[in-house]
Design a protein around this motif. Structure first.
Motif, PDB file in Angstrom:
ATOM      1  N   GLY A 183       0.789  -1.219   0.000  1.00  0.00           N
ATOM      2  CA  GLY A 183       0.000   0.000   0.000  1.00  0.00           C
ATOM      3  C   GLY A 183       0.823   1.272   0.000  1.00  0.00           C
ATOM      4  O   GLY A 183       0.302   2.345   0.305  1.00  0.00           O
ATOM      5  N   ILE A 184       2.095   1.183  -0.344  1.00  0.00           N
ATOM      6  CA  ILE A 184       2.996   2.330  -0.282  1.00  0.00           C
ATOM      7  C   ILE A 184       2.456   3.525  -1.064  1.00  0.00           C
ATOM      8  O   ILE A 184       1.947   3.386  -2.165  1.00  0.00           O
ATOM      9  CB  ILE A 184       4.404   1.956  -0.788  1.00  0.00           C
ATOM     10  N   PHE A 185       2.599   4.712  -0.477  1.00  0.00           N
ATOM     11  CA  PHE A 185       2.170   5.932  -1.145  1.00  0.00           C
ATOM     12  C   PHE A 185       3.152   6.283  -2.268  1.00  0.00           C
ATOM     13  O   PHE A 185       2.755   6.712  -3.340  1.00  0.00           O
ATOM     14  CB  PHE A 185       2.112   7.104  -0.155  1.00  0.00           C
ATOM     15  N   ASN A 186       4.450   6.149  -1.966  1.00  0.00           N
ATOM     16  CA  ASN A 186       5.512   6.429  -2.935  1.00  0.00           C
ATOM     17  C   ASN A 186       5.986   5.103  -3.502  1.00  0.00           C
ATOM     18  O   ASN A 186       6.631   4.322  -2.804  1.00  0.00           O
ATOM     19  CB  ASN A 186       6.665   7.178  -2.245  1.00  0.00           C
ATOM     20  N   GLU A 187       5.676   4.838  -4.766  1.00  0.00           N
ATOM     21  CA  GLU A 187       5.955   3.515  -5.327  1.00  0.00           C
ATOM     22  C   GLU A 187       7.439   3.219  -5.507  1.00  0.00           C
ATOM     23  O   GLU A 187       7.822   2.095  -5.838  1.00  0.00           O
ATOM     24  CB  GLU A 187       5.225   3.338  -6.657  1.00  0.00           C
ATOM     25  N   THR A 188       8.299   4.217  -5.278  1.00  0.00           N
ATOM     26  CA  THR A 188       9.744   3.983  -5.401  1.00  0.00           C
ATOM     27  C   THR A 188      10.389   3.695  -4.052  1.00  0.00           C
ATOM     28  O   THR A 188      11.596   3.459  -3.986  1.00  0.00           O
ATOM     29  CB  THR A 188      10.443   5.211  -6.022  1.00  0.00           C
ATOM     30  N   PHE A 189       9.598   3.696  -2.987  1.00  0.00           N
ATOM     31  CA  PHE A 189      10.184   3.527  -1.657  1.00  0.00           C
ATOM     32  C   PHE A 189       9.283   2.673  -0.779  1.00  0.00           C
ATOM     33  O   PHE A 189       8.099   2.950  -0.623  1.00  0.00           O
ATOM     34  CB  PHE A 189      10.380   4.893  -0.983  1.00  0.00           C
ATOM     35  N   ASP A 190       9.842   1.612  -0.212  1.00  0.00           N
ATOM     36  CA  ASP A 190       9.086   0.732   0.672  1.00  0.00           C
ATOM     37  C   ASP A 190       9.913   0.457   1.935  1.00  0.00           C
ATOM     38  O   ASP A 190      11.021  -0.066   1.851  1.00  0.00           O
ATOM     39  CB  ASP A 190       8.755  -0.578  -0.033  1.00  0.00           C
ATOM     40  N   SER A 191       9.360   0.812   3.081  1.00  0.00           N
ATOM     41  CA  SER A 191      10.072   0.625   4.341  1.00  0.00           C
ATOM     42  C   SER A 191      10.197  -0.836   4.740  1.00  0.00           C
ATOM     43  O   SER A 191      11.055  -1.199   5.554  1.00  0.00           O
ATOM     44  CB  SER A 191       9.349   1.385   5.468  1.00  0.00           C
ATOM     45  N   SER A 192       9.307  -1.684   4.225  1.00  0.00           N
ATOM     46  CA  SER A 192       9.369  -3.139   4.466  1.00  0.00           C
ATOM     47  C   SER A 192       9.311  -3.506   5.949  1.00  0.00           C
ATOM     48  O   SER A 192      10.076  -4.343   6.431  1.00  0.00           O
ATOM     49  CB  SER A 192      10.640  -3.725   3.836  1.00  0.00           C
ATOM     50  N   VAL A 193       8.392  -2.889   6.683  1.00  0.00           N
ATOM     51  CA  VAL A 193       8.255  -3.137   8.124  1.00  0.00           C
ATOM     52  C   VAL A 193       7.368  -4.360   8.360  1.00  0.00           C
ATOM     53  O   VAL A 193       6.331  -4.527   7.707  1.00  0.00           O
ATOM     54  CB  VAL A 193       7.645  -1.913   8.838  1.00  0.00           C
ATOM     55  N   ARG A 194       7.771  -5.215   9.307  1.00  0.00           N
ATOM     56  CA  ARG A 194       6.966  -6.376   9.680  1.00  0.00           C
ATOM     57  C   ARG A 194       5.662  -5.916  10.328  1.00  0.00           C
ATOM     58  O   ARG A 194       5.604  -4.864  10.975  1.00  0.00           O
ATOM     59  CB  ARG A 194       7.733  -7.266  10.661  1.00  0.00           C
ATOM     60  N   THR A 195       4.619  -6.696  10.176  1.00  0.00           N
ATOM     61  CA  THR A 195       3.304  -6.336  10.708  1.00  0.00           C
ATOM     62  C   THR A 195       3.356  -6.056  12.207  1.00  0.00           C
ATOM     63  O   THR A 195       2.833  -5.041  12.675  1.00  0.00           O
ATOM     64  CB  THR A 195       2.280  -7.451  10.423  1.00  0.00           C
ATOM     65  N   ALA A 196       3.980  -6.947  12.970  1.00  0.00           N
ATOM     66  CA  ALA A 196       4.034  -6.777  14.427  1.00  0.00           C
ATOM     67  C   ALA A 196       4.753  -5.490  14.811  1.00  0.00           C
ATOM     68  O   ALA A 196       4.326  -4.760  15.714  1.00  0.00           O
ATOM     69  CB  ALA A 196       4.721  -7.984  15.066  1.00  0.00           C
ATOM     70  N   ASP A 197       5.846  -5.193  14.116  1.00  0.00           N
ATOM     71  CA  ASP A 197       6.600  -3.969  14.409  1.00  0.00           C
ATOM     72  C   ASP A 197       5.801  -2.729  14.025  1.00  0.00           C
ATOM     73  O   ASP A 197       5.805  -1.718  14.738  1.00  0.00           O
ATOM     74  CB  ASP A 197       7.934  -3.979  13.657  1.00  0.00           C
ATOM     75  N   LEU A 198       5.111  -2.805  12.890  1.00  0.00           N
ATOM     76  CA  LEU A 198       4.336  -1.658  12.411  1.00  0.00           C
ATOM     77  C   LEU A 198       3.186  -1.342  13.358  1.00  0.00           C
ATOM     78  O   LEU A 198       2.917  -0.173  13.661  1.00  0.00           O
ATOM     79  CB  LEU A 198       3.812  -1.952  11.005  1.00  0.00           C
ATOM     80  N   VAL A 199       2.515  -2.371  13.843  1.00  0.00           N
ATOM     81  CA  VAL A 199       1.427  -2.167  14.798  1.00  0.00           C
ATOM     82  C   VAL A 199       1.946  -1.433  16.034  1.00  0.00           C
ATOM     83  O   VAL A 199       1.325  -0.475  16.521  1.00  0.00           O
ATOM     84  CB  VAL A 199       0.782  -3.513  15.193  1.00  0.00           C
ATOM     85  N   GLN A 200       3.082  -1.871  16.546  1.00  0.00           N
ATOM     86  CA  GLN A 200       3.635  -1.243  17.752  1.00  0.00           C
ATOM     87  C   GLN A 200       4.061   0.203  17.490  1.00  0.00           C
ATOM     88  O   GLN A 200       3.842   1.082  18.338  1.00  0.00           O
ATOM     89  CB  GLN A 200       4.835  -2.060  18.249  1.00  0.00           C
ATOM     90  N   LEU A 201       4.651   0.462  16.336  1.00  0.00           N
ATOM     91  CA  LEU A 201       5.060   1.826  15.983  1.00  0.00           C
ATOM     92  C   LEU A 201       3.863   2.758  15.915  1.00  0.00           C
ATOM     93  O   LEU A 201       3.870   3.861  16.482  1.00  0.00           O
ATOM     94  CB  LEU A 201       5.759   1.808  14.615  1.00  0.00           C
ATOM     95  N   ILE A 202       2.841   2.314  15.195  1.00  0.00           N
ATOM     96  CA  ILE A 202       1.660   3.153  15.025  1.00  0.00           C
ATOM     97  C   ILE A 202       0.941   3.341  16.356  1.00  0.00           C
ATOM     98  O   ILE A 202       0.462   4.442  16.672  1.00  0.00           O
ATOM     99  CB  ILE A 202       0.721   2.549  13.959  1.00  0.00           C
ATOM    100  N   LYS A 203       0.866   2.294  17.149  1.00  0.00           N
ATOM    101  CA  LYS A 203       0.215   2.380  18.462  1.00  0.00           C
ATOM    102  C   LYS A 203       0.890   3.421  19.338  1.00  0.00           C
ATOM    103  O   LYS A 203       0.219   4.159  20.080  1.00  0.00           O
ATOM    104  CB  LYS A 203       0.254   1.003  19.144  1.00  0.00           C
ATOM    105  N   LYS A 204       2.197   3.512  19.241  1.00  0.00           N
ATOM    106  CA  LYS A 204       2.962   4.439  20.078  1.00  0.00           C
ATOM    107  C   LYS A 204       2.791   5.887  19.644  1.00  0.00           C
ATOM    108  O   LYS A 204       2.795   6.799  20.480  1.00  0.00           O
ATOM    109  CB  LYS A 204       4.447   4.056  20.037  1.00  0.00           C
ATOM    110  N   HIS A 205       2.612   6.119  18.333  1.00  0.00           N
ATOM    111  CA  HIS A 205       2.654   7.484  17.818  1.00  0.00           C
ATOM    112  C   HIS A 205       1.319   8.017  17.297  1.00  0.00           C
ATOM    113  O   HIS A 205       1.218   9.197  16.990  1.00  0.00           O
ATOM    114  CB  HIS A 205       3.697   7.580  16.700  1.00  0.00           C
ATOM    115  N   CYS A 206       0.319   7.169  17.164  1.00  0.00           N
ATOM    116  CA  CYS A 206      -0.976   7.601  16.639  1.00  0.00           C
ATOM    117  C   CYS A 206      -2.103   7.245  17.601  1.00  0.00           C
ATOM    118  O   CYS A 206      -1.967   6.340  18.423  1.00  0.00           O
ATOM    119  CB  CYS A 206      -1.259   6.950  15.278  1.00  0.00           C
TER     120      CYS A 206
END
Length: 347
Positions: A183-206
């Motif tokens: 679902g990347i917004f910028n098709e030339t760049f993908d952070s490639s974050v694991r689902t579990a890590d992404l959930v924790q990141l977003i939970k902390k900051h959003c």
């Protein structure tokens, strides 16, 4: 109010809106079993989208979501397009076919005009989700005014923060394990974050509710992500095998026979995870030229697949699947929901 209460569902399971695979029947089966069914409408015309929504509403009185693509309009580079056509010409020749002389933009974006928006406002599904980006401000405002919940996929924290700032209601945290298009917004760049890590990141900051997506095949995996801060889970690969999906026989067979996945942009022009086939083994070589913009590349990919199928070769199919596809089970939608709930409650 919890996310489940907002969505009006009993179980924290959302069917991923898989364009080309989703059907009104599959969406209704998931919704009728207490999950949130979905329709992937990104590859549809406005009239087809309307028909699918109305059909789903005939099959269920429960909530479901619809999904559209929000890719930025792309200008096709004629030189890159010609290089790509030339590169794939030998593949067409294998099947006695001629490659196209030009590539077409086969999928519209929700951002192009308000045709899709008007269909949603007319038919009033419970929720609408977006992939590849965020709708225009006036579109978000119109959906909010109509009481329709909005969800957008994020593959990294920066996208999640942008989603929250835009006034969207729910963030779908799409990890690198997810099948289908990133679902990347910028098709030339993908952070490639694991689902579990992404959930924790977003939970902390959003502050918004989070739907975890990517690599979820069992209730035990779902429970882990709920414990990490997800409010619900979105599953796609697990449901592709259901009889009510639109997946063809070759796709269904491959899910069980060759469950190894890889990400490629060669099929559509955007990175997407699918079962390893000719694209990954024959096309993604070190000398592969730059792919044209999405969805122009997809136009050629679909034509090559059609030519190969005429010779009973399904190796150029877009068989999207997540990284844990080897854990797939042959269960119909209602039974799969029940099994997931059972596993989650006893995890």
């Amino acid at each position: 109010m919890t996310l489940l209460e907002q969505l009006g569902i009993k179980h924290p399971f959302l069917l991923a809106p898989m364009a080309g695979v989703s059907t009104p029947e599959l969406a209704a089966e998931v919704s009728n079993q207490g999950g949130l069914g979905s329709l992937g409408l990104g590859a549809s015309t406005a009239s087809s989208a309307r028909e699918q929504i109305l059909k789903t509403q005939e099959l269920t009185d429960q909530p479901f979501q619809v999904n559209f693509f929000c890719h930025q309009p792309a200008v096709l580079d004629a030189q890159i397009a010609q290089q790509w056509i030339d590169y794939l010409s030998p593949q067409f020749q294998k099947y006695g076919a001629t490659p196209p002389e030009q590539l077409n933009c086969i999928y519209p974006s929700f951002l192009d005009n308000d045709d899709f928006l008007n269909v949603v406002l007319e038919t009033q599904p419970k929720a609408v989700s977006f992939h590849f980006g965020i709708p225009h401000a006036h579109q978000i405002q119109a959906l909010k005014a109509a009481g329709i919940l909005t969800l957008v996929s994020a593959t990294n924290l920066a996208e999640a923060l942008a989603i929250e700032a835009a006034g969207i209601d729910v963030i779908i945290a799409q990890g690198i394990e997810a099948g289908g298009h990133r679902g990347i917004f910028n098709e030339t760049f993908d952070s490639s974050v694991r689902t579990a890590d992404l959930v924790q990141l977003i939970k902390k900051h959003c502050q918004l509710p989070i739907v975890a997506a990517g690599g979820i095949m069992t209730g035990q995996q779902a429970k882990v992500l709920l414990n990490l801060g997800a409010d619900a889970l979105q599953l796609g690969t697990a449901f592709v095998q259901c009889k009510s999906s639109n997946a063809n026989i070759a796709y269904r067979k491959a899910l069980f026979d060759q469950p190894i996945t890889q990400i490629t942009a060669s099929i559509s022009g955007r990175p997407a995870r699918g079962l390893i086939n000719h694209w990954h083994m024959q096309i993604d070589t070190p000398e592969r030229p730059q792919v044209p913009a999405y969805p122009y590349t997809y136009d050629l990919g679909k034509q090559l697949h059609a030519a190969a199928v005429q010779h009973n070769d399904h190796g150029f199919g877009a068989f999207w699947a997540g990284s844990n596809v080897a854990q797939i089970r042959e269960l119909e939608a209602a039974d799969l929901i029940n099994q997931l709930v059972l596993e989650m409650n006893f995890a």
